[in-house]
Write a protein that holds these residues in place. Structure first.
Motif, PDB file in Angstrom:
ATOM      1  N   PHE A 202       0.829  -1.200   0.000  1.00  0.00           N
ATOM      2  CA  PHE A 202       0.000   0.000   0.000  1.00  0.00           C
ATOM      3  C   PHE A 202       0.869   1.257   0.000  1.00  0.00           C
ATOM      4  CE2 PHE A 202      -3.930  -2.226   0.599  1.00  0.00           C
ATOM      5  CZ  PHE A 202      -4.944  -1.301   0.419  1.00  0.00           C
ATOM      6  N   LEU A 203       1.832   1.316   0.917  1.00  0.00           N
ATOM      7  CA  LEU A 203       2.669   2.511   1.025  1.00  0.00           C
ATOM      8  C   LEU A 203       3.531   2.703  -0.214  1.00  0.00           C
ATOM      9  CD1 LEU A 203       3.794   2.331   4.768  1.00  0.00           C
ATOM     10  CD2 LEU A 203       2.072   3.839   3.759  1.00  0.00           C
ATOM     11  N   ASP A 204       4.041   1.606  -0.791  1.00  0.00           N
ATOM     12  CA  ASP A 204       4.933   1.712  -1.946  1.00  0.00           C
ATOM     13  C   ASP A 204       4.211   2.138  -3.216  1.00  0.00           C
ATOM     14  OD1 ASP A 204       7.301   1.150  -0.681  1.00  0.00           O
ATOM     15  OD2 ASP A 204       7.297  -0.986  -1.170  1.00  0.00           O
ATOM     16  N   THR A 205       2.993   1.653  -3.410  1.00  0.00           N
ATOM     17  CA  THR A 205       2.321   1.900  -4.686  1.00  0.00           C
ATOM     18  C   THR A 205       1.420   3.121  -4.670  1.00  0.00           C
ATOM     19  OG1 THR A 205       0.577   0.342  -4.060  1.00  0.00           O
ATOM     20  CG2 THR A 205       2.366  -0.491  -5.440  1.00  0.00           C
ATOM     21  N   ILE A 206       0.701   3.359  -3.570  1.00  0.00           N
ATOM     22  CA  ILE A 206      -0.247   4.475  -3.560  1.00  0.00           C
ATOM     23  C   ILE A 206       0.023   5.469  -2.440  1.00  0.00           C
ATOM     24  CG2 ILE A 206      -2.017   3.064  -4.670  1.00  0.00           C
ATOM     25  CD1 ILE A 206      -3.458   2.891  -1.989  1.00  0.00           C
ATOM     26  N   GLY A 207       1.084   5.260  -1.663  1.00  0.00           N
ATOM     27  CA  GLY A 207       1.437   6.216  -0.624  1.00  0.00           C
ATOM     28  C   GLY A 207       0.347   6.394   0.410  1.00  0.00           C
TER      29      GLY A 207
ATOM     30  N   ARG B 227      12.611   1.226   5.723  1.00  0.00           N
ATOM     31  CA  ARG B 227      12.782   2.422   4.904  1.00  0.00           C
ATOM     32  C   ARG B 227      11.963   3.562   5.481  1.00  0.00           C
ATOM     33  NH1 ARG B 227      10.137   0.706  -0.026  1.00  0.00           N
ATOM     34  NH2 ARG B 227       9.491  -1.195   0.986  1.00  0.00           N
ATOM     35  N   PRO B 228      12.544   4.742   5.642  1.00  0.00           N
ATOM     36  CA  PRO B 228      11.763   5.878   6.135  1.00  0.00           C
ATOM     37  C   PRO B 228      10.588   6.172   5.202  1.00  0.00           C
ATOM     38  CG  PRO B 228      14.116   6.379   6.154  1.00  0.00           C
ATOM     39  CD  PRO B 228      13.954   5.096   5.406  1.00  0.00           C
ATOM     40  N   VAL B 229       9.455   6.475   5.775  1.00  0.00           N
ATOM     41  CA  VAL B 229       8.281   6.834   4.985  1.00  0.00           C
ATOM     42  C   VAL B 229       8.419   8.297   4.575  1.00  0.00           C
ATOM     43  CG1 VAL B 229       5.765   7.073   5.029  1.00  0.00           C
ATOM     44  CG2 VAL B 229       6.862   5.140   6.190  1.00  0.00           C
ATOM     45  N   PRO B 230       8.198   8.645   3.298  1.00  0.00           N
ATOM     46  CA  PRO B 230       8.318  10.041   2.864  1.00  0.00           C
ATOM     47  C   PRO B 230       7.430  10.974   3.684  1.00  0.00           C
ATOM     48  CG  PRO B 230       8.132   8.586   0.971  1.00  0.00           C
ATOM     49  CD  PRO B 230       7.875   7.744   2.180  1.00  0.00           C
ATOM     50  N   ALA B 231       7.829  12.232   3.746  1.00  0.00           N
ATOM     51  CA  ALA B 231       7.158  13.206   4.609  1.00  0.00           C
ATOM     52  C   ALA B 231       5.663  13.273   4.352  1.00  0.00           C
ATOM     53  CB  ALA B 231       7.799  14.584   4.409  1.00  0.00           C
TER      54      ALA B 231
ATOM     55  N   MET C 191       5.910   4.062  17.104  1.00  0.00           N
ATOM     56  CA  MET C 191       6.611   2.795  16.905  1.00  0.00           C
ATOM     57  C   MET C 191       7.383   2.808  15.593  1.00  0.00           C
ATOM     58  SD  MET C 191       3.736   0.048  18.155  1.00  0.00           S
ATOM     59  CE  MET C 191       4.601  -1.322  17.401  1.00  0.00           C
ATOM     60  N   LYS C 192       8.528   2.168  15.588  1.00  0.00           N
ATOM     61  CA  LYS C 192       9.298   2.017  14.354  1.00  0.00           C
ATOM     62  C   LYS C 192       8.467   1.328  13.290  1.00  0.00           C
ATOM     63  CE  LYS C 192      13.674   0.111  12.612  1.00  0.00           C
ATOM     64  NZ  LYS C 192      14.892  -0.672  12.940  1.00  0.00           N
ATOM     65  N   GLU C 193       7.611   0.431  13.703  1.00  0.00           N
ATOM     66  CA  GLU C 193       6.763  -0.305  12.777  1.00  0.00           C
ATOM     67  C   GLU C 193       5.811   0.623  12.024  1.00  0.00           C
ATOM     68  OE1 GLU C 193       3.716  -4.157  12.910  1.00  0.00           O
ATOM     69  OE2 GLU C 193       4.689  -3.442  14.733  1.00  0.00           O
ATOM     70  N   PHE C 194       5.435   1.750  12.642  1.00  0.00           N
ATOM     71  CA  PHE C 194       4.561   2.716  11.985  1.00  0.00           C
ATOM     72  C   PHE C 194       5.355   3.727  11.171  1.00  0.00           C
ATOM     73  CE2 PHE C 194       2.393   6.843  11.913  1.00  0.00           C
ATOM     74  CZ  PHE C 194       1.183   6.485  11.324  1.00  0.00           C
ATOM     75  N   LEU C 195       6.471   4.159  11.683  1.00  0.00           N
ATOM     76  CA  LEU C 195       7.231   5.243  11.061  1.00  0.00           C
ATOM     77  C   LEU C 195       8.038   4.787   9.855  1.00  0.00           C
ATOM     78  CD1 LEU C 195       8.540   6.939  14.326  1.00  0.00           C
ATOM     79  CD2 LEU C 195       6.625   7.659  12.898  1.00  0.00           C
ATOM     80  N   PHE C 196       8.266   3.497   9.732  1.00  0.00           N
ATOM     81  CA  PHE C 196       9.066   2.963   8.630  1.00  0.00           C
ATOM     82  C   PHE C 196       8.248   1.971   7.819  1.00  0.00           C
ATOM     83  CE2 PHE C 196      12.155   4.609  11.502  1.00  0.00           C
ATOM     84  CZ  PHE C 196      13.260   4.943  10.755  1.00  0.00           C
ATOM     85  N   ASN C 197       8.577   1.883   6.551  1.00  0.00           N
ATOM     86  CA  ASN C 197       8.048   0.815   5.711  1.00  0.00           C
ATOM     87  C   ASN C 197       9.070  -0.308   5.741  1.00  0.00           C
ATOM     88  OD1 ASN C 197       6.482  -0.621   3.959  1.00  0.00           O
ATOM     89  ND2 ASN C 197       6.743   0.750   2.209  1.00  0.00           N
TER      90      ASN C 197
END
Length: 724
Positions: free
Chosen positions: A266-271, A571-575, A717-723
Motif C-alpha cells: 500500500f505505502l509503496d504503490t499508492i502512498g 525504509r523511512p516513509v516520505p514526509a 513505533m518504528k513499525e509505523f514510522l518505517f516501511n
C-alpha cells in the motif's frame, strides 16, 4: 610482458607470476611529461579537485583536473610566472619538488619523499631539461589484471595496471595509476592497488584510472559456510536474484507475512495506508492468490497516479516559486493524467523533451522555465532519463567515465533551439528557434550536436537536424538501440520499491559503477521494452516477485547484506505519506493553507507550502533533478516532534477523532484495541499485546486516557514510522 593471476575461493589470495624482458636500459627514452610526469602529479594529488585542479586553482597555480590537459599543465608548470616552479640548472632546488617534499612551506602539506618513484620521475624530467614531449603519446586503453577476482572474506589480491599507447607500446603503470573501490565495506583498495576483503559478502568494482582511460576489476567476496537452499521462484526476477545470492553464499529471508506485505505494498504503490476494513478483509481472506489480486487493485486506484505524479514532480522540478501557481497546477494535472492513463514511458519522455506552448497549459512546458539554458538542460535530462551524470564534463573530462568536454557541449547543443516569449496575457510560452552548435570552451572548436555516444554519419553524408533539435534528441533517446534509456528507468522504478537501485546511486549508471546484478538489470530492461514501456506491467512484475515479498527478518548469512536484496529493509516513509498516515490513523485531516479540509499531503502540488513537518521530514525544495534531494535520514528533530508535537497530540485527543469515536461505540475494549492496531500498523495485535492493553484498561480509572496513550505509542513505533 605476461602475467597470470589466480584467485582462490578458499584462500582469496591472488598470486602474480611476472615474466618480463627488459631492453633499452643503456639508452632510455626521455621522460614523457604527458604520460609520466602528469600521472606522478596525479598520484600525489596535486591536480585533484581539492588542490590545484579546482576551477580557480590554488595559490596562483592551476592544473587541469586529473591531468586531462597536458598542454595547459606544461604551460602552468614550466612557463607561468617566468618558470619559477622549475630550476633546470639545479633540478633538486625546483619549487615543485621543494613543496611536494615539505622542504618549502606548502598548504597541501608534504606529499612525497625524496626516495619515492614519483619524486624520481619528476626529478629525472627536470634533469633532462623539463621539455614537453617532442612526439606526444596518447593512452589508448588501460587493462587491469586480474579483471575478475574472487576473494575469501579476509582475502587480498594485488592488482596490476597496464597502459597501452598510441605508438603500439605498453607499460606497467601500477605505481602511477589510481585505484578506487565503489564498495569499501566489501573490498577496499590501497593506494598501490592491493585489494583487501573486509569480511562482508558481496561485490565491489575497483576503478583503475590512468590519465583519461579507465578499467574495472570486479571483485566477488562470497561466504563459504552457507548451505544455500533455493526458495520458490515467482517470476524471472527471483531466478536472477537467487542465482546471485547462491554465488555469494547468502540465504534469502523467508517470505513475509500477510500483514507486512499489505502495509508495504500500500505505502509503496499508492502512498496510503489500508483502511481498517481493507486490512481486516485481506488478513482474514483464505484466497490463495489474494496478493496478486491486491496488486492489481492498487495499480488501478486513483491514488496510484497521484503518488507517482508526486515523485515525478520532485524529479522534474515542479517548484511553485519558480513556476508560479498557474503553471504548477497545469504541470501537475498533466503529470497525474499520464499516470492515470498509464501512458507508455517513452511517449511520456518524448512529450517532456519536445514540450512547447503556454507554460500555464496542462502540459510539461513549464519545465523549461526552471531549466532554460542548454548546458543545464543537457546535464539535467541526461541524469534524469539516461542515468548519466554528465555535468562533471562541463569543465573537464569526466573523472569516472569516458565523457569529454566535447561530449558535454555536443549534447547541450541539442537544446539550443529552445526559447520562450511572453504572451499577451502575461504568461510565458515555450517556442522553437534556430539551433546552433556550441563551441568547446577550451579549444573553441565547434562541437557537432549529438546524443551521448551517438554515432555521426560520415563527413561526406549531409546531416540535417530538425528545426526543433529536441525532436532528434527524443528519437535518439527512446530508440531501441539506445543503451541507457531502458536501464535507467527500470533501475529508477526498482529503487522506488527497494529503496536502492540495482545501480546505486540510482541516476549514476556507468561502467565504473556496475549493477549489483547486471543480468537482472538487463532482463528488466528487455522486459520493459517488450511491454512497450508500460510502467504498470513493470511494477506489477516487481511486486509479484518473491524478492519484493521477502521478510525483513535476518538470518545468519544475510544480516550484513545491503547490496543483493536478500531481505527487506526498514525504509523511512516520505514526509507527505507519513503525515497522511498520521491523519488517517487518527481520523483527523490536516488543514493546508488554501486547500479544502480533507486534502491529502500527497495531493498538494505546492512544494513551498509552509509546514514544519514537511521541513524536518525531508520534503525537497525541487532545485535539482536528483532523487537524492529528498531527505530520508532519521533525525533528533523528527523524534522530538513525534514525541512532543501539540499538533499530533491534538489529533489523538480530537473529539471527532478515531480514539473518541471508538470509545463512544459499542465495541468491547478488545475490539477497540484491534481497530487501533489495524488503523496504524495494519495488523491485529499479538496475544501478548492484547493482554497487556486490556490489563492496562482494567487498572486505569480513565479509559479515554489509556487509549489515547495507546494511539500515541503506536504512532511512535518504528513499525509505523518505517516501511519494511
Amino acid at each position: 610482458m605476461r602475467k597470470r593471476c589466480s584467485s582462490a575461493l578458499l584462500t582469496g589470495l591472488c598470486s602474480l607470476i611476472l615474466v618480463s624482458a627488459v631492453s633499452g636500459s643503456d639508452n632510455p627514452s626521455p621522460t614523457s611529461f604527458s604520460t609520466e610526469v602528469i600521472p606522478a602529479l596525479t598520484k600525489l594529488g596535486c591536480n585533484s579537485g581539492g588542490c590545484h585542479g579546482k576551477a580557480e586553482g590554488q595559490n596562483g597555480f592551476r592544473l587541469s583536473v586529473f591531468g586531462f590537459d597536458a598542454d595547459a599543465d606544461f604551460e602552468a608548470l614550466a612557463k607561468q610566472n617566468r618558470g619559477r616552479r622549475i630550476n633546470r640548472m639545479m633540478p633538486e632546488a625546483s619549487l615543485i619538488l621543494g613543496k611536494a617534499t615539505g622542504r618549502v612551506p606548502h598548504g597541501g602539506g608534504r606529499r612525497t619523499g625524496t626516495d619515492s618513484e614519483h619524486y624520481r620521475t619528476i626529478l629525472r624530467w627536470l634533469s633532462e631539461g623539463a621539455t614537453f614531449d617532442t612526439e606526444p603519446l596518447t593512452v589508448t586503453a588501460v587493462e587491469v589484471q586480474p579483471a575478475n577476482a574472487v576473494l575469501a572474506l579476509d582475502g587480498s589480491c594485488q592488482l596490476r595496471a597496464i597502459a597501452f599507447f598510441s605508438n603500439g607500446t605498453q607499460r606497467d603503470v601500477t605505481d602511477t595509476a589510481e585505484f578506487q573501490s565503489n564498495a569499501e565495506s566489501v573490498a577496499a583498495v590501497s593506494h598501490d592497488g592491493r585489494v583487501q576483503a573486509k569480511g562482508l559478502p558481496g561485490e565491489a568494482a575497483v576503478l583503475v584510472r590512468f590519465l583519461k582511460e579507465m578499467a574495472v576489476c570486479h571483485v566477488t567476496v562470497p561466504r563459504t559456510d552457507t548451505d544455500f537452499k533455493s526458495p520458490p521462484v515467482h517470476n524471472f526476477i527471483d531466478k536472477f536474484v537467487w542465482n546471485k545470492l547462491q554465488q555469494l553464499g547468502i540465504q534469502p529471508a523467508e517470505i513475509t507475512d500477510d500483514a507486512t506485505f499489505l502495509r508495504r505494498v500500500f505505502l509503496d504503490t499508492i502512498g496510503t495506508l489500508p483502511t481498517t476494513n481493507e486490512a481486516r478483509t485481506f488478513l482474514t481472506s483464505k484466497q490463495p492468490d489474494k496478493r496478486q489480486e491486491l496488486i492489481g487493485q492498487l495499480l488501478n486506484r486513483e491514488e496510484y497516479g497521484v503518488y507517482q505524479s508526486l515523485k515525478w514532480a520532485d524529479l522534474l522540478r515542479l517548484d511553485s516559486n519558480a513556476l508560479g501557481p498557474q503553471s504548477s497546477v497545469g504541470f501537475n494535472r498533466w503529470l497525474r493524467k499520464q499516470f492515470r492513463e498509464n501512458r507508455p514511458y517513452d511517449e511520456f519522455v518524448r512529450d517532456i523533451l519536445t514540450a512547447k506552448g503556454s507554460t500555464q497549459a496542462e502540459s510539461p512546458a513549464a519545465l523549461y522555465l526552471t531549466l532554460n539554458e542548454p548546458k543545464e538542460l543537457g546535464s539535467s535530462m541526461s541524469q534524469l532519463f539516461l542515468g548519466i551524470r554528465i555535468e562533471c564534463a562541463e569543465c573537464h573530462h569526466h573523472p569516472f567515465e569516458k565523457w569529454s568536454q566535447g561530449d558535454f557541449y555536443a549534447f547541450a547543443g541539442l537544446f539550443t533551439s529552445v526559447a520562450n516569449k511572453t504572451l499577451p496575457n502575461g504568461a510565458k510560452a515555450i517556442m522553437v528557434k534556430a539551433g546552433n552548435d556550441l563551441k568547446h570552451p577550451r579549444t573553441q572548436e565547434v562541437t557537432t550536436a549529438k546524443g551521448l555516444g551517438e554515432l555521426l554519419t560520415p563527413d561526406d553524408v549531409p546531416r540535417t537536424l530538425p528545426d526543433d533539435r529536441r525532436e532528434h534528441l527524443a528519437d535518439w533517446i527512446t530508440s531501441e538501440s539506445n543503451p541507457y534509456f531502458s536501464r535507467a528507468i527500470v533501475n529508477r522504478v526498482w529503487s522506488s520499491y527497494f529503496n536502492r537501485g540495482l545501480v546505486d546511486p540510482v541516476d549514476d549508471l556507468r561502467a565504473t559503477n556496475p549493477a549489483s546484478n547486471e543480468e537482472l538489470l538487463a532482463a528488466l530492461a528487455e522486459h520493459i521494452q517488450q511491454n512497450r514501456f508500460d510502467l504498470k506491467v513493470l511494477t506489477r512484475t516487481i511486486l509479484e516477485s518473491r524478492t519484493y515479498q521477502l521478510s525483513h527478518q535476518k538470518n545468519e548469512s544475510n544480516g550484513d547484506d545491503t547490496q543483493n536484496f536478500s531481505r527487506a529493509d526498514f525504509r523511512p516513509v516520505p514526509a507527505e505519506v507519513l503525515l497522511d498516515a498520521i491523519c488517517q490513523a487518527t481520523d483527523v485531516p490536516e488543514k493546508f493553507n488554501g486547500w479544502p479540509l480533507g486534502a491529502r499531503a500527497i495531493e498538494v502540488w505546492d512544494n513551498r507550502m509552509p509546514s514544519y513537518f514537511f521541513r524536518i521530514f525531508g520534503r525537497p525544495t525541487r532545485t535539482t533533478v536528483c532523487a537524492c534531494e529528498r531527505g530520508d535520514a532519521p533525525s533528533i528533530s523528527q523524534a522530538l516532534h513525534l514525541l512532543n508535537s501539540p499538533e499530533i497530540n491534538d489529533k489523538i485527543r480530537d473529539s471527532h477523532g478515531r480514539v473518541r469515536r471508538l470509545l463512544d461505540s459499542e465495541l468491547s475494549p478488545g475490539e477497540v484495541v484491534d481497530e487501533m492496531f489495524l488503523s496504524t500498523v495494519s495488523r491485529f495485535p499479538t496475544q501478548l499485546e492484547r493482554e497487556l492493553m486490556l490489563q492496562a484498561v482494567d487498572r486505569s480509572p480513565d479509559r479515554r486516557e489509556i487509549f489515547e496513550d495507546l494511539m500515541w505509542t503506536l504512532l511512535n513505533m518504528k513499525e509505523f514510522l518505517f516501511n519494511h
